[in-house]
Design a protein around this motif. Structure first.
Motif, PDB file in Angstrom:
ATOM      1  N   ASN A  15       0.829  -1.208   0.000  1.00 55.80           N
ATOM      2  CA  ASN A  15       0.000   0.000   0.000  1.00 55.80           C
ATOM      3  C   ASN A  15       0.862   1.256   0.000  1.00 55.80           C
ATOM      4  O   ASN A  15       0.502   2.242  -0.646  1.00 55.80           O
ATOM      5  N   ARG A  16       1.977   1.226   0.696  1.00 56.22           N
ATOM      6  CA  ARG A  16       2.871   2.386   0.690  1.00 56.22           C
ATOM      7  C   ARG A  16       3.474   2.580  -0.698  1.00 56.22           C
ATOM      8  O   ARG A  16       3.627   3.703  -1.162  1.00 56.22           O
ATOM      9  N   GLU A  17       3.827   1.488  -1.354  1.00 53.92           N
ATOM     10  CA  GLU A  17       4.436   1.584  -2.674  1.00 53.92           C
ATOM     11  C   GLU A  17       3.427   2.020  -3.734  1.00 53.92           C
ATOM     12  O   GLU A  17       3.788   2.631  -4.725  1.00 53.92           O
ATOM     13  N   PRO A  25       8.098  -0.974 -10.467  1.00 51.69           N
ATOM     14  CA  PRO A  25       9.066  -1.311 -11.513  1.00 51.69           C
ATOM     15  C   PRO A  25       8.589  -2.446 -12.430  1.00 51.69           C
ATOM     16  O   PRO A  25       8.848  -2.416 -13.625  1.00 51.69           O
ATOM     17  N   ILE A  26       7.872  -3.410 -11.875  1.00 50.70           N
ATOM     18  CA  ILE A  26       7.372  -4.504 -12.714  1.00 50.70           C
ATOM     19  C   ILE A  26       6.317  -3.991 -13.694  1.00 50.70           C
ATOM     20  O   ILE A  26       6.179  -4.496 -14.803  1.00 50.70           O
ATOM     21  N   ALA A  29       7.855  -2.351 -17.045  1.00 52.89           N
ATOM     22  CA  ALA A  29       8.110  -3.258 -18.167  1.00 52.89           C
ATOM     23  C   ALA A  29       6.821  -3.508 -18.943  1.00 52.89           C
ATOM     24  O   ALA A  29       6.830  -3.551 -20.186  1.00 52.89           O
ATOM     25  N   HIS A  30       5.723  -3.650 -18.231  1.00 50.48           N
ATOM     26  CA  HIS A  30       4.428  -3.855 -18.880  1.00 50.48           C
ATOM     27  C   HIS A  30       4.034  -2.603 -19.678  1.00 50.48           C
ATOM     28  O   HIS A  30       3.515  -2.717 -20.789  1.00 50.48           O
ATOM     29  N   ILE A  31       4.296  -1.440 -19.137  1.00 53.30           N
ATOM     30  CA  ILE A  31       3.986  -0.184 -19.835  1.00 53.30           C
ATOM     31  C   ILE A  31       4.808  -0.075 -21.106  1.00 53.30           C
ATOM     32  O   ILE A  31       4.296   0.331 -22.153  1.00 53.30           O
ATOM     33  N   ASP A  86       4.389   8.473 -20.807  1.00 52.26           N
ATOM     34  CA  ASP A  86       3.702   9.141 -19.699  1.00 52.26           C
ATOM     35  C   ASP A  86       2.187   9.003 -19.828  1.00 52.26           C
ATOM     36  O   ASP A  86       1.491   8.798 -18.832  1.00 52.26           O
ATOM     37  N   GLN A  87       1.670   9.095 -21.039  1.00 53.51           N
ATOM     38  CA  GLN A  87       0.228   8.924 -21.247  1.00 53.51           C
ATOM     39  C   GLN A  87      -0.214   7.529 -20.841  1.00 53.51           C
ATOM     40  O   GLN A  87      -1.228   7.361 -20.160  1.00 53.51           O
ATOM     41  N   VAL A  88       0.531   6.529 -21.260  1.00 51.17           N
ATOM     42  CA  VAL A  88       0.190   5.145 -20.907  1.00 51.17           C
ATOM     43  C   VAL A  88       0.343   4.933 -19.402  1.00 51.17           C
ATOM     44  O   VAL A  88      -0.482   4.263 -18.777  1.00 51.17           O
ATOM     45  N   ARG A  89       1.374   5.527 -18.811  1.00 52.19           N
ATOM     46  CA  ARG A  89       1.591   5.411 -17.366  1.00 52.19           C
ATOM     47  C   ARG A  89       0.406   6.015 -16.604  1.00 52.19           C
ATOM     48  O   ARG A  89      -0.117   5.408 -15.654  1.00 52.19           O
ATOM     49  N   LEU A  90      -0.036   7.198 -17.015  1.00 48.86           N
ATOM     50  CA  LEU A  90      -1.190   7.830 -16.369  1.00 48.86           C
ATOM     51  C   LEU A  90      -2.457   6.997 -16.561  1.00 48.86           C
ATOM     52  O   LEU A  90      -3.275   6.881 -15.648  1.00 48.86           O
TER      53      LEU A  90
END
Length: 122
Positions: A15-17, A25-26, A29-31, A86-90
């Motif tokens: 929950n903190r992460e 980080p995992i 790679a998917h992004i 960044d768009q995919v990350r958001l």
């Protein structure tokens, strides 16, 4: 729960992460895979044009297919830029928050149903 127990607790650590705006980080790679697939989908006509030229030219592909290669490389570079990542990350963060909200709502509904059942029993 003591502070040391809280630090060792895996659920609390997760929950903190997973605080708002943070991607594990995992998931990075998917992004990257998602961005690559989207770039290939957008640039597919240019990729096919270069592939056809390469098949036709054989060993002379380096010299005779420069323009097609350059167009394909520019398209892929633009579609795999940091802005697109960044768009995919958001988008992934929003999806994760929606999943968490749905899970919370489901848990709350289960708690209410259990309370209702308990109250009906007594």
């Amino acid at each position: 729960m003591s502070l040391n127990d809280a630090r060792k607790d895996d659920i609390a650590r997760d929950n903190r992460e997973r605080k708002k705006g943070y991607v594990l980080p995992i998931e990075e790679a998917h992004i990257e895979k998602i961005v690559k697939k989207e770039a290939e989908a957008v640039c597919r006509p240019l990729i096919q044009t270069f592939a056809e030229c390469a098949r036709a030219q054989n060993l002379m592909v380096v010299f005779n297919c420069r323009d097609e290669n350059l167009a394909m490389a520019k398209c892929m570079a633009y579609e795999r830029s940091d802005e697109k990542c960044d768009q995919v990350r958001l988008r992934r963060i929003a999806e994760r928050e929606a999943e968490a909200a749905a899970k919370r709502a489901e848990e709350e509904a289960a708690i209410k149903a259990a309370e209702k059942k308990k109250n009906a029993w007594w």
